[in-house]
Design a protein around this motif. Structure first.
Motif, PDB file in Angstrom:
ATOM      1  N   PHE A   1     -13.779 -27.933 -15.075  1.00  0.00           N
ATOM      2  CA  PHE A   1     -13.301 -27.753 -16.516  1.00  0.00           C
ATOM      3  C   PHE A   1     -11.795 -27.721 -16.337  1.00  0.00           C
ATOM      4  O   PHE A   1     -11.223 -27.013 -15.614  1.00  0.00           O
ATOM      5  CB  PHE A   1     -13.696 -26.342 -16.839  1.00  0.00           C
ATOM      6  CG  PHE A   1     -15.278 -25.991 -16.840  1.00  0.00           C
ATOM      7  CD1 PHE A   1     -15.963 -26.661 -17.779  1.00  0.00           C
ATOM      8  CD2 PHE A   1     -15.840 -25.268 -15.826  1.00  0.00           C
ATOM      9  CE1 PHE A   1     -17.402 -26.270 -17.616  1.00  0.00           C
ATOM     10  CE2 PHE A   1     -17.089 -25.048 -15.780  1.00  0.00           C
ATOM     11  CZ  PHE A   1     -17.978 -25.610 -16.944  1.00  0.00           C
ATOM     12  N   TYR A   2     -11.307 -28.871 -17.150  1.00  0.00           N
ATOM     13  CA  TYR A   2     -10.015 -28.952 -17.218  1.00  0.00           C
ATOM     14  C   TYR A   2      -9.293 -27.823 -17.913  1.00  0.00           C
ATOM     15  O   TYR A   2      -9.574 -26.943 -18.973  1.00  0.00           O
ATOM     16  CB  TYR A   2      -9.581 -30.351 -18.017  1.00  0.00           C
ATOM     17  CG  TYR A   2     -10.233 -31.499 -17.209  1.00  0.00           C
ATOM     18  CD1 TYR A   2      -9.853 -32.042 -16.202  1.00  0.00           C
ATOM     19  CD2 TYR A   2     -11.363 -31.996 -17.835  1.00  0.00           C
ATOM     20  CE1 TYR A   2     -10.588 -32.977 -15.508  1.00  0.00           C
ATOM     21  CE2 TYR A   2     -12.195 -33.091 -17.245  1.00  0.00           C
ATOM     22  CZ  TYR A   2     -11.782 -33.557 -15.887  1.00  0.00           C
ATOM     23  OH  TYR A   2     -12.559 -34.527 -15.440  1.00  0.00           O
ATOM     24  N   TRP A   3      -7.833 -27.740 -17.595  1.00  0.00           N
ATOM     25  CA  TRP A   3      -7.194 -26.421 -18.231  1.00  0.00           C
ATOM     26  C   TRP A   3      -5.698 -26.955 -18.289  1.00  0.00           C
ATOM     27  O   TRP A   3      -5.216 -27.922 -17.819  1.00  0.00           O
ATOM     28  CB  TRP A   3      -7.275 -25.344 -17.130  1.00  0.00           C
ATOM     29  CG  TRP A   3      -6.415 -25.661 -15.603  1.00  0.00           C
ATOM     30  CD1 TRP A   3      -5.338 -25.150 -15.393  1.00  0.00           C
ATOM     31  CD2 TRP A   3      -7.076 -26.381 -14.637  1.00  0.00           C
ATOM     32  NE1 TRP A   3      -5.046 -25.569 -14.126  1.00  0.00           N
ATOM     33  CE2 TRP A   3      -6.140 -26.333 -13.687  1.00  0.00           C
ATOM     34  CE3 TRP A   3      -8.119 -27.335 -14.327  1.00  0.00           C
ATOM     35  CZ2 TRP A   3      -6.225 -26.883 -12.464  1.00  0.00           C
ATOM     36  CZ3 TRP A   3      -8.363 -27.777 -13.244  1.00  0.00           C
ATOM     37  CH2 TRP A   3      -7.225 -27.724 -12.489  1.00  0.00           C
ATOM     38  N   TRP A   4      -5.031 -26.396 -18.995  1.00  0.00           N
ATOM     39  CA  TRP A   4      -3.722 -26.229 -19.222  1.00  0.00           C
ATOM     40  C   TRP A   4      -3.186 -27.820 -19.728  1.00  0.00           C
ATOM     41  O   TRP A   4      -3.746 -28.328 -20.330  1.00  0.00           O
ATOM     42  CB  TRP A   4      -2.746 -25.701 -18.164  1.00  0.00           C
ATOM     43  CG  TRP A   4      -2.901 -24.258 -17.869  1.00  0.00           C
ATOM     44  CD1 TRP A   4      -3.169 -23.288 -19.082  1.00  0.00           C
ATOM     45  CD2 TRP A   4      -2.524 -23.600 -16.773  1.00  0.00           C
ATOM     46  NE1 TRP A   4      -3.187 -22.129 -18.220  1.00  0.00           N
ATOM     47  CE2 TRP A   4      -2.620 -22.125 -17.025  1.00  0.00           C
ATOM     48  CE3 TRP A   4      -2.374 -23.764 -15.510  1.00  0.00           C
ATOM     49  CZ2 TRP A   4      -2.671 -21.001 -16.288  1.00  0.00           C
ATOM     50  CZ3 TRP A   4      -1.873 -22.756 -14.537  1.00  0.00           C
ATOM     51  CH2 TRP A   4      -2.285 -21.387 -14.755  1.00  0.00           C
ATOM     52  N   ASP A   5      -2.409 -28.313 -18.884  1.00  0.00           N
ATOM     53  CA  ASP A   5      -1.814 -29.664 -19.329  1.00  0.00           C
ATOM     54  C   ASP A   5      -2.835 -30.660 -19.058  1.00  0.00           C
ATOM     55  O   ASP A   5      -2.985 -31.832 -20.042  1.00  0.00           O
ATOM     56  CB  ASP A   5      -0.585 -29.953 -18.434  1.00  0.00           C
ATOM     57  CG  ASP A   5       0.808 -29.390 -18.742  1.00  0.00           C
ATOM     58  OD1 ASP A   5       0.764 -28.675 -19.749  1.00  0.00           O
ATOM     59  OD2 ASP A   5       1.784 -29.631 -18.335  1.00  0.00           O
ATOM     60  N   TYR A   6      -3.909 -30.372 -18.034  1.00  0.00           N
ATOM     61  CA  TYR A   6      -4.792 -31.418 -17.865  1.00  0.00           C
ATOM     62  C   TYR A   6      -5.762 -31.561 -19.148  1.00  0.00           C
ATOM     63  O   TYR A   6      -6.513 -32.493 -19.175  1.00  0.00           O
ATOM     64  CB  TYR A   6      -5.653 -30.983 -16.497  1.00  0.00           C
ATOM     65  CG  TYR A   6      -4.837 -31.062 -15.640  1.00  0.00           C
ATOM     66  CD1 TYR A   6      -3.782 -31.698 -15.447  1.00  0.00           C
ATOM     67  CD2 TYR A   6      -5.374 -30.427 -14.284  1.00  0.00           C
ATOM     68  CE1 TYR A   6      -2.774 -31.682 -14.208  1.00  0.00           C
ATOM     69  CE2 TYR A   6      -4.484 -30.740 -12.866  1.00  0.00           C
ATOM     70  CZ  TYR A   6      -3.249 -31.111 -12.920  1.00  0.00           C
ATOM     71  OH  TYR A   6      -2.758 -31.228 -11.838  1.00  0.00           O
ATOM     72  N   ALA A   7      -5.822 -30.649 -20.023  1.00  0.00           N
ATOM     73  CA  ALA A   7      -6.823 -30.586 -20.974  1.00  0.00           C
ATOM     74  C   ALA A   7      -5.958 -30.501 -22.485  1.00  0.00           C
ATOM     75  O   ALA A   7      -6.563 -31.128 -23.403  1.00  0.00           O
ATOM     76  CB  ALA A   7      -7.591 -29.002 -21.009  1.00  0.00           C
TER      77      ALA A   7
END
Length: 725
Positions: A43-49
């Motif tokens: 599950f991607y998060w912060w900048d990655y999402a």
């Protein structure tokens, strides 16, 4: 075969070769991207999402309502992160779907591929031999630098800004004297476009103008020296000086016009954004991201491998000493040096996407190394050098991209494999549990902010697992997170109906890809401590029996609120937070809300008019006819305190309000109070006085009348709110 036949044969052959290499470039780009992204299970998060979500949402909005989509793009121009950079990707998303692979491929083909070609074109301008061979060898060489892949594979689309910076450099290298007037506004436009897409390219513009200025001074000094050594009579030497000064003046004017053009475009297209960029102290606001010099140098050694930097250094040194590089290489070298100073010594930001400012320097250095070696060395030594360097780069690329559990020396790049969560199924269970627990968007405070557990991961997991029309129903609170950027976490904690606590404490580590400097998450740690150390405010919550085991030995527990937190407890909690968080968080104002509505869309706003004056606007609470809101003053106060301000009820139908002022000590004991009634018919302003010994906090409450219902449109404005101490 005649001459014309020979020419007609060669031209198609060159085009065929170009077409073959372009096809190979596209094929490798699609293949590597597809294999890498398809290998991820996370599950991607912060900048990655962030931009992935924004781009997909924008594409869907264009599909449903182009007018609303364009309005959204225009409105975003005033924000730090706007949607301009997402626009070129929208057709690709609409055509191929909104999957993660589609998003990453759109960046790779629309931004990264042209950027590689532009770097090849720049390299061909610097190395004055076999331009087509230099061009394609540089482009293919870029495929062996892991950091030309990793930022994009992590979801960053900042390479879009790099395209415009590279275009500006390429245009400038065609005519470093800027004899063609039209290149001045063109370069200004290109630099402004890069900044509009992503704010941090302002540093690239500074490096560009700084390098061009230094180049002009170098040429001025060389011109003076050559004229004086070439001319014999003192009269001729004196006559040479005005010409050199005139050239320097002309260069200064032209570079000034480039800067003015860029600034004018920025003000015209995004005036609010530009004024904010010029006035906000981003260095202090983002101090948490600025790593110590030793840490940032270590990270950049890992980002590329010390072997790569050795080849780059040899390449540039050999190119200059052998005069293999053309004079225009002075500008590129200066641009590279200034960029390195900016990012490694001044800013020192360690996130992956900032490497896109450095990767072009590394690539041009490697290209110079290979071509200098080829053209200056002979026999076996030439092939040994090229073979060894080529083998190193191939192995380095594999080490960077392929999931390997090998502890290699810093001669090689660090490992940046596809992202895979071993606890994927457990995260799914946690998200589904929270959805059932809080189906009506009840606020859930997440007491943890690491790269493996944070509020954004839970929101993105919910988005992935549930249909688009319902994914936002998981109302996790993920801020404050960072001391230098955020505020005390008390308002968010007071309104939360649930709290999720991960043990051990989850914080960003120095080795993480999305990294902060140490001891910059006390605003998160203080809430963790409140629950794990059973502070008074934690007793307003009840621990639920369910627990969730995540990777790296993390245990997640959930607490449910059983009663509202009273004012005295809130005051004591804030005092404890201030003791633990030594320095006031970066954006914390003197007034803080003790708002306890279950809705995270707050019914108030606080803005600072000047150093000592504030404006507060408060509305009826959502789904209620009450306007009850309270604000705690954090500034220093004396034993006698007067609060003044201008009051206004824009809606004349609003029956009226009560304003109460109370004085508190650090134990949460009430010392004194005063109150006043106000309605639209009143001609008075706010003027309340309280006094007592050893006060610490001042509480201003805006209360609904107990005998009257307020209109949903009832709004109170308090302007020029001042505290006389």
């Amino acid at each position: 075969m005649g001459l014309l036949d020979l020419v007609s044969f060669k031209l198609p052959r060159k085009s065929l070769i170009d077409g073959f290499f372009l096809f190979l470039l596209v094929l490798v780009t699609v293949a590597v991207t597809s294999i890498y992204v398809s290998s991820e299970h996370t599950f991607y998060w912060w900048d990655y999402a962030g931009y992935n979500t924004a781009t997909v949402n924008t594409a869907n909005l264009f599909r449903d309502s182009p007018d609303k989509a364009w309005r959204g793009v225009i409105e975003s121009l005033s924000k730090e992160k706007n949607l301009l950079i997402s626009l070129p990707l929208v057709p690709f998303i609409l055509l191929f779907g909104e999957s993660r692979l589609s998003y990453i491929l759109s960046i790779s083909l629309i931004y990264v591929l042209p950027f590689r070609l532009l770097l090849g074109a720049i390299s061909a301008k610097l190395i004055p031999v076999y331009p087509r061979r230099v061009f394609w060898s540089t482009v293919l060489l870029s495929l062996l630098i892991p950091m030309s892949w990793i930022p994009t594979l992590r979801g960053y689309l900042d390479t879009g800004g790099c395209v415009f910076v590279a275009l500006a450099i390429w245009v400038y290298l065609q005519d470093v004297k800027l004899k063609s007037w039209w290149k001045i506004p063109l370069i200004g436009f290109l630099l402004a476009a890069a900044i509009l897409l992503r704010r941090h390219f302002a540093y690239s513009a500074i490096a560009f103008l700084g390098a061009a200025t230094l180049q002009a001074f170098i040429e001025f000094i060389v011109l003076i020296y050559r004229k004086k050594t070439a001319l014999s009579s003192p009269k001729d030497k004196d006559a040479a000086a005005p010409f050199a000064y005139r050239c320097l003046f002309e260069s200064g004017v032209k570079l000034g016009l480039i800067a003015v053009t860029s600034l004018s475009i920025l003000m015209l297209v995004a005036g609010d954004f530009t004024r904010s960029a010029l006035t906000v102290d981003y260095r202090n606001l983002y101090v948490a991201w600025s790593l110590p010099v030793s840490d940032i140098l270590t990270r950049y050694a890992d980002f590329y491998g010390l072997g790569t930097w050795l080849l780059v250094l040899i390449g540039f040194s050999a190119g200059i000493l052998t005069r293999m590089l053309v004079p225009a290489a002075i500008f590129v070298s200066l641009f590279g040096v200034l960029s390195l100073i900016e990012w490694l010594l001044v800013l020192r930001y360690g996130y992956l996407h900032y490497t896109i400012h450095i990767t072009p320097i590394a690539l041009l250095g490697l290209s110079t190394f290979f071509w200098t070696t080829w053209l200056t060395l002979k026999g076996k030594i030439r092939y040994f050098m090229l073979g060894a360097a080529g083998l190193y780069l191939v192995v380095n690329a594999a080490v960077g991209l392929i999931p390997l559990k090998i502890d290699l020396p810093r001669l090689f790049v660090g490992n940046f494999p596809p992202l895979v969560r071993s606890d994927y199924d457990e995260v799914v269970k946690l998200v589904e549990f929270l959805r059932k627990l809080a189906p009506n968007e009840e606020p859930i405070y997440i007491a943890g902010a690491s790269n493996s557990f944070n509020a954004n991961i839970l929101r993105q997991a919910n988005r992935k697992l549930n249909p688009p029309e319902g994914w936002w129903k998981l109302n996790t609170i993920g801020r404050p997170q960072i001391d230098s950027r955020d505020t005390y976490p008390l308002p968010e904690l007071l309104q939360s109906q649930y709290a999720v606590v991960a043990v051990p404490f989850q914080q960003v580590l120095p080795t993480d890809e999305q990294v902060l400097r140490s001891h910059e998450q006390d605003v998160v740690k203080v809430v963790y401590d409140a629950f794990t150390q059973n502070w008074e405010i934690a007793r307003d919550f009840q621990l639920l029996p369910e627990q969730f085991k995540l990777e790296n030995g993390v245990t997640v527990s959930v607490y449910r609120r059983v009663r509202p937190t009273d004012t005295a407890t809130a005051v004591r909690t804030l005092e404890a937070m201030q003791r633990q968080i030594v320095d006031r968080p970066g954006t914390q104002l003197d007034w803080i809300s003790l708002h306890q509505s279950i809705y995270t869309s707050a019914n108030y706003s606080i803005s600072q008019e000047s150093n000592n004056l504030y404006n507060i606007v408060t509305n009826s609470i959502k789904n209620s006819k009450k306007i009850d809101t309270s604000f705690l003053y954090l500034g220093s106060i004396s034993d006698k305190v007067k609060v003044t301000g201008k009051l206004n009820l824009p809606n004349k139908q609003c029956p009226g309000l009560v304003l109460r002022l109370t004085l508190w000590d650090k134990q949460g004991k009430l010392i004194d109070s005063a109150e006043m009634a106000y309605s639209s018919k009143s001609a008075i302003g706010l003027n309340l006085l309280v006094e007592g010994k050893n006060p610490i906090y001042l509480l201003l409450e805006v209360l609904s009348s107990s005998k009257q219902d307020l209109s949903n449109q009832c709004q109170l404005e308090i302007n020029n709110l001042a505290v006389s101490r």
